[in-house]
Design a protein around this motif. Structure first.
Motif, mmCIF file in Angstrom:
data_model
loop_
_atom_site.group_PDB
_atom_site.id
_atom_site.type_symbol
_atom_site.label_atom_id
_atom_site.label_comp_id
_atom_site.label_asym_id
_atom_site.label_seq_id
_atom_site.Cartn_x
_atom_site.Cartn_y
_atom_site.Cartn_z
ATOM 1 N N ARG A 81 0.760 -1.260 -0.055
ATOM 2 C CA ARG A 81 -0.095 0.087 -0.013
ATOM 3 C C ARG A 81 0.847 1.308 -0.002
ATOM 4 O O ARG A 81 0.203 2.439 0.313
ATOM 5 N N ALA A 82 2.187 0.945 -0.369
ATOM 6 C CA ALA A 82 2.933 2.223 -0.141
ATOM 7 C C ALA A 82 3.061 2.826 1.118
ATOM 8 O O ALA A 82 3.044 4.196 1.085
ATOM 9 N N GLU A 83 3.198 2.165 2.236
ATOM 10 C CA GLU A 83 3.145 2.674 3.373
ATOM 11 C C GLU A 83 4.556 3.004 3.823
ATOM 12 O O GLU A 83 5.470 2.703 2.989
ATOM 13 N N GLU A 101 14.203 4.982 -9.749
ATOM 14 C CA GLU A 101 12.950 4.267 -10.208
ATOM 15 C C GLU A 101 12.669 4.023 -11.528
ATOM 16 O O GLU A 101 11.632 3.379 -11.818
ATOM 17 N N GLU A 102 13.306 4.745 -12.247
ATOM 18 C CA GLU A 102 12.877 4.667 -13.967
ATOM 19 C C GLU A 102 13.294 3.315 -14.236
ATOM 20 O O GLU A 102 13.012 2.945 -15.583
ATOM 21 N N PRO A 108 3.898 4.753 -12.585
ATOM 22 C CA PRO A 108 4.027 5.669 -11.229
ATOM 23 C C PRO A 108 2.720 5.590 -10.834
ATOM 24 O O PRO A 108 1.501 5.326 -11.421
ATOM 25 N N ASP A 109 2.801 5.733 -9.395
ATOM 26 C CA ASP A 109 1.346 5.675 -8.525
ATOM 27 C C ASP A 109 1.478 6.478 -7.710
ATOM 28 O O ASP A 109 2.220 6.849 -7.133
ATOM 29 N N ARG A 127 3.007 11.313 -8.509
ATOM 30 C CA ARG A 127 3.113 9.921 -8.668
ATOM 31 C C ARG A 127 4.553 9.547 -8.728
ATOM 32 O O ARG A 127 5.475 10.101 -9.082
ATOM 33 N N SER A 128 4.775 8.432 -8.081
ATOM 34 C CA SER A 128 6.117 7.583 -8.412
ATOM 35 C C SER A 128 6.267 5.906 -8.236
ATOM 36 O O SER A 128 5.108 5.624 -8.060
ATOM 37 N N ARG A 129 7.037 5.666 -9.184
ATOM 38 C CA ARG A 129 7.060 4.222 -9.447
ATOM 39 C C ARG A 129 7.211 3.164 -8.128
ATOM 40 O O ARG A 129 6.893 2.308 -8.195
ATOM 41 N N VAL A 130 8.205 3.978 -7.074
ATOM 42 C CA VAL A 130 8.127 3.059 -6.114
ATOM 43 C C VAL A 130 6.738 2.992 -5.340
ATOM 44 O O VAL A 130 6.838 2.014 -4.330
ATOM 45 N N PHE A 131 5.774 3.753 -5.661
ATOM 46 C CA PHE A 131 4.442 3.720 -4.808
ATOM 47 C C PHE A 131 3.876 2.528 -5.335
ATOM 48 O O PHE A 131 2.652 2.214 -4.759
#
Length: 335
Positions: A81-83, A101-102, A108-109, A127-131
């Motif tokens: 959940r990208a906590e 992250e690319e 991205p989320d 937004r980020s891909r790590v999320f």
């Protein structure tokens, strides 16, 4: 195909919705011991495959080469959940790989939790891909690629060596060539395999029993079990149905959900695998069905199953938070 009536959603005195689907329990010999609905129904397990996809991360030596801990291995199995603790692990993992992250194929989320998302947006974040909920799995494939000397680019291609290593491990547990399964594209951009609910239960049972020919693969599977057992919050989020179920069974039952109403469970000490698919794709009811099925097959007593079902299937509430309905599991007796 035939679906069983697995759950009803009640609002006050009336049934408002009904969820049909398939549930199967299998052992490591390949026997389907219990079935509701047609276990031959073919569908996509989606993220329920992640504990299988993580085998290469451990077996190849990639996890040890990067100094990864069990929390990283759990995150490779996660739909997170990208906590805060999960995002920190993904960033740490990418740092160990020397990648940004690319490098992640997943899109991205934003964090899934409303409060986490609001706090991030208030801080000016985007937004980020790590999320992305699959970013741990993607870090796992990047790690395997690094370990075996394959290029990082293209790890989403079914022909990439990291994907082929996953298919080899899954084929052994499935009992046939997984490369011949129908294939689509998952929401995160990686290949998605389709198989019957019964076959997924069989593969899960062999995973649960660590029924592999090589000691290295058996050890890898057992390490994945230990990681899921030790870090249940990593698999989804803090105090989510997944972690509640794992903790309530004291780690005897390990759980991994997938999108569109799929969930799989591994019971290592019994060598059992369980697969549940809600036919309409709803996430609602799948954890309750799994919980009540655990009661039916003797892994929980009836009282514990009922209590846990209420913990993993929240009641229906109105906009003021008042309880106005419930999810009732109507799991029929086995045919």
């Amino acid at each position: 195909m035939s679906f069983a009536r697995l759950a009803e959603v009640w609002r006050g005195p009336c049934v408002e919705s009904v969820h049909h689907g398939v549930a199967a329990v299998a052992d490591a010999t390949g026997r389907v011991l219990h079935a509701r609905g047609d276990p031959g129904f073919v569908t996509f397990p989606r993220s329920a495959l992640k504990p299988f996809q993580a085998i290469g991360l451990v077996e190849s030596g990639a996890a040890d080469a990067l100094g990864l801990g069990d929390e990283h291995i759990a995150l490779a199995c996660a739909s997170h959940r990208a906590e805060d603790f999960q995002v920190a692990l993904v960033r740490d993992w990418l740092r160990r790989l020397g990648l940004g992250e690319e490098a992640l194929v997943c899109g991205p989320d934003l964090p899934r939790g409303a409060e986490d998302q609001a706090a991030w947006l208030r801080a000016g974040g985007g937004r980020s891909r790590v999320f992305h909920n699959c970013s741990g799995k993607h870090c796992g494939f990047l790690s395997v690629a690094r370990r075996i000397g394959a290029p990082a680019a293209g790890y989403d291609d079914p022909a990439h060596l990291a994907q082929r290593l996953f298919l080899a491990a899954f084929s052994e547990l499935l009992g046939r060539d997984a490369a011949a399964l129908p294939r689509g594209v998952d929401g995160c951009g990686l290949p998605a395999l389709a198989l019957s609910v019964g076959d997924m239960a069989r593969a899960a049972a062999r995973h649960a029993a660590a029924a592999a020919a090589s000691e290295s693969r058996r050890d890898a599977i057992r390490r994945i079990h230990a990681a899921m057992r030790a870090h249940p919050d990593h698999l989804s989020g803090r105090d989510q149905p997944t972690s509640r179920l794992i903790r309530a069974t004291e780690g005897r039952v390990l759980v991994k959900g997938g999108a569109e109403g799929f969930v799989v469970a591994f019971v290592p000490d019994r060598g059992l695998g369980i697969a549940v698919k809600i036919a309409d794709g709803a996430s609602r009811a799948k954890m309750g069905v799994l919980t009540m099925l655990l009661g039916r097959i003797g892994l929980l007593d009836a009282t514990a199953a009922e209590a846990l079902c209420e913990a993993v299937e929240p009641p229906v509430r109105d906009s003021n938070g008042r309880v106005v309905g419930r999810v009732a599991i109507t799991l029929p007796q086995a045919a």
